[in-house]
Design an enzyme around this catalytic site. Sequence first.
Site, PDB file in Angstrom:
ATOM      1  N   LEU D  77      22.269 -69.998 -89.596  1.00  0.00           N
ATOM      2  CA  LEU D  77      21.296 -71.135 -88.616  1.00  0.00           C
ATOM      3  C   LEU D  77      21.348 -70.724 -87.139  1.00  0.00           C
ATOM      4  CD1 LEU D  77      22.757 -74.187 -90.447  1.00  0.00           C
ATOM      5  CD2 LEU D  77      20.477 -72.831 -90.961  1.00  0.00           C
ATOM      6  N   CYS D  78      21.875 -69.415 -87.015  1.00  0.00           N
ATOM      7  CA  CYS D  78      21.594 -68.796 -85.572  1.00  0.00           C
ATOM      8  C   CYS D  78      20.134 -68.367 -85.173  1.00  0.00           C
ATOM      9  CB  CYS D  78      22.441 -67.497 -85.702  1.00  0.00           C
ATOM     10  SG  CYS D  78      23.872 -67.725 -84.756  1.00  0.00           S
ATOM     11  N   HIS D  79      19.805 -68.797 -84.014  1.00  0.00           N
ATOM     12  CA  HIS D  79      18.455 -68.402 -83.538  1.00  0.00           C
ATOM     13  C   HIS D  79      18.429 -66.898 -83.296  1.00  0.00           C
ATOM     14  CE1 HIS D  79      18.978 -72.425 -82.657  1.00  0.00           C
ATOM     15  NE2 HIS D  79      17.441 -72.454 -82.863  1.00  0.00           N
ATOM     16  N   MET D 115      27.883 -67.037 -80.561  1.00  0.00           N
ATOM     17  CA  MET D 115      28.130 -66.383 -81.892  1.00  0.00           C
ATOM     18  C   MET D 115      27.743 -64.733 -81.754  1.00  0.00           C
ATOM     19  SD  MET D 115      28.972 -68.798 -83.483  1.00  0.00           S
ATOM     20  CE  MET D 115      29.452 -67.724 -84.770  1.00  0.00           C
ATOM     21  N   GLU D 116      26.916 -64.330 -80.861  1.00  0.00           N
ATOM     22  CA  GLU D 116      26.907 -62.966 -80.742  1.00  0.00           C
ATOM     23  C   GLU D 116      27.986 -62.195 -80.250  1.00  0.00           C
ATOM     24  OE1 GLU D 116      24.530 -65.096 -80.037  1.00  0.00           O
ATOM     25  OE2 GLU D 116      22.884 -64.391 -81.310  1.00  0.00           O
ATOM     26  N   ASP D 130      38.801 -51.059 -91.288  1.00  0.00           N
ATOM     27  CA  ASP D 130      38.387 -50.076 -91.995  1.00  0.00           C
ATOM     28  C   ASP D 130      38.904 -48.819 -91.909  1.00  0.00           C
ATOM     29  OD1 ASP D 130      36.728 -48.945 -94.056  1.00  0.00           O
ATOM     30  OD2 ASP D 130      35.328 -48.233 -92.530  1.00  0.00           O
TER      31      ASP D 130
END
Lengths: 161, 161, 161, 161, 161, 161
Positions: D77-79, D115-116, D130
Amino acid sequence: MSEPKLTHFDESGGARMVDVTAKDPSERRAVAAGSVWVGPETYRRITDRSLEKGDVLQVARLAGIMAAKRTADLIPLCHPLPLTSVSVEFSLVAEDHRVDIRSEARVTGKTGVEMEALTAVSVAALTVYDMCKAVDKGMVIGDVRLMRKEGGKSGVYEREG
Amino acid sequence: MSEPKLTHFDESGGARMVDVTAKDPSERRAVAAGSVWVGPETYRRITDRSLEKGDVLQVARLAGIMAAKRTADLIPLCHPLPLTSVSVEFSLVAEDHRVDIRSEARVTGKTGVEMEALTAVSVAALTVYDMCKAVDKGMVIGDVRLMRKEGGKSGVYEREG
Amino acid sequence: MSEPKLTHFDESGGARMVDVTAKDPSERRAVAAGSVWVGPETYRRITDRSLEKGDVLQVARLAGIMAAKRTADLIPLCHPLPLTSVSVEFSLVAEDHRVDIRSEARVTGKTGVEMEALTAVSVAALTVYDMCKAVDKGMVIGDVRLMRKEGGKSGVYEREG
Amino acid sequence: MSEPKLTHFDESGGARMVDVTAKDPSERRAVAAGSVWVGPETYRRITDRSLEKGDVLQVARLAGIMAAKRTADLIPLCHPLPLTSVSVEFSLVAEDHRVDIRSEARVTGKTGVEMEALTAVSVAALTVYDMCKAVDKGMVIGDVRLMRKEGGKSGVYEREG
Amino acid sequence: MSEPKLTHFDESGGARMVDVTAKDPSERRAVAAGSVWVGPETYRRITDRSLEKGDVLQVARLAGIMAAKRTADLIPLCHPLPLTSVSVEFSLVAEDHRVDIRSEARVTGKTGVEMEALTAVSVAALTVYDMCKAVDKGMVIGDVRLMRKEGGKSGVYEREG
Amino acid sequence: MSEPKLTHFDESGGARMVDVTAKDPSERRAVAAGSVWVGPETYRRITDRSLEKGDVLQVARLAGIMAAKRTADLIPLCHPLPLTSVSVEFSLVAEDHRVDIRSEARVTGKTGVEMEALTAVSVAALTVYDMCKAVDKGMVIGDVRLMRKEGGKSGVYEREG
């Protein structure tokens, strides 16, 4: 006698992904190469960096490897392939202020990995451009070509030079 | 007196996306070019196709346009940009069996669109390779370069030749 | 006697994707776990939702599953793998206002799926954060770790606790 | 008196992207942090690398930056936002064998970039995992959290510790 | 007696990707179809184009093929599959001003390729819409359905009409 | 007098992205709709689910929202747009065993968001198909159409029925 066909087209000229369903998977390998010609000053800086922290080339290497994995997203009629190996290497040619790029891709699959190796080289070259463009807009990317291809029915292809 | 910097690195040499937050958006435009040298037989077929149904070049054109939109996904330190225009055009140069590719990208934004235009050219060229490789593995992609750049503080850049 | 190597680097320190071409495919499975610590009020709402319509966790579950499929796009040197199963599960720990996340990934392939399971957990956790951040910016994601790994030559790995 | 809402849900509990059409764009900035706890031997190798060629962390840095650009692809739901800056930095904490990761994201836009920044930290951490997992499966990713947020109506958020 | 289950849900109703690890790979094929109803004027133009340069349909065909390769990115619980063939074909039905779309997808894999064929049809149809919407906003996409499915344990499915 | 053009083609018939650089950004909104016809048994299960845990439709809703954000990746000549809102809603029509889907997309931008709304509807519909196909292969997706469009020079478009 029929000539070899541009297999990406059907009878009526529509583009299509070549059907490889019936092929047996085999080990395949492709090597591609290319170069970036840069200005002398840019060349010096890339070299210094790579002596110090290797950065322009490290970033370009990763970009090339990641792009190889997305080849089927970029090239419309390429088959998606579960790559088992991709590498990107550089050599610096001082007299020409040239960065040589070489990529090898491997897979066990039903089609070859030429496009993956060529995509890795191209995106690595574009990344060199991107990272140096603030100081040098005149760089040129060229000599992007397939060097070698192994595996599959068509056997080995080796470019002369 | 300080020299211009490779702006993609911070003080300690770590790669970074250049901060363009404070820049004002302006209209920007970039034109890039490149070529694919193909064999005579391949050249003939591409030409025939393009007279009949335009296919190799139509597919390559779309691949270039779509790749331009994904530039920021491919080039690690590129800013994402809401492109307002991308075009890809071809001209066929019979004497050299050469396909010339030219791309123009435009945006109203805070950074330039050189990488978008160069990416479009590169992926269009790779697509020509992909579509003809069944009949010709010796094709070479080259002369990928920035032709012109407008907009932003640094003004117009125009390549000579 | 040589020590185990950081296999993601070649001799000269360049990053590379480990070559797994020669490996036989085998069934592989990995389980990862992680947690999101939320405020008491946020905890109450997540719980209510999950009793009513299960939403925050349903959205996070899907985000985790979808992210697992894109692991090779995100982690530069990961091999692309045709995942055969991914699941993401939650448990709510009331006394700590904690959401525990557990993901299992499976594949028949040449390399393990640890990164897929860990990516699913991380993106599910980020999604919980995203969906609750309007009411709680202090949430913390942690304890993201590999719980178990099976298949391949190296045998079973099981984390203690 | 109404309480603040989980704005990602509509009246009937359906997930939705919050409508930010009517908001004015403003400069926004977010800083996130997180850590990877590694074994002593792994710690030594990461450190050696970073003194020599900086590789594990250079790769992780790029992975984080690239992931930030794909946040809207990962978090349902992020823009989508045209990021104007992303950076990822590391500090090494010898006594805890810990790699600390800090990311800053900036944009001129209608919503924040928490969020970024959090995605950049998470994917950088996963990449450390990793690249070292061949020698150390017990690493733990944690303390992923928002440190600071500026811009937009809700003003400055600053985490204590 | 138990009824067939919606296999995308676990016991507690959480969404999941069906576990196909234990299945044997087999050749699979799916055919899907769909239509776009356009206005008479739009129909005339699409037809003219396709007689001249085939464009609207050529672009739509490529969009469909490329979308088929990204099905697992779009449909949350779809397994990623290494497609071995995708084709998209059109027929023009003059009396209804209708463009009929038909796609076939093939793979050697552990699950079917219905979603790939249906996605190709849907995105090809959306592309027809996109390319004609400047002259016709009233177009309707419909009759998107699975025509045939072969391979795997469940045997052949063939739609009647 | 000239007729309106298929603006996605240049003079010589090559596909192109329409140049919107010179347009002023404005608030734009589009509403699209579509339906999935399912069997009676499938209808009952979707309904039960949605009464219990809302799952098929919740998953389809998220898939639609996420696909809207990737429209420019899927539709070759679509402009990338920083969507400010996307919603997807369902209504269940018992007498026809039909799931109606409605999506609204909004942006402040230089071009409209019809394709984003239509893509959301199509991918939501495909997801319903995917999640129910184990029990019902005969479902049909149809009536996918633009309902309303606002903003930009061309003004309001409203479909009748």
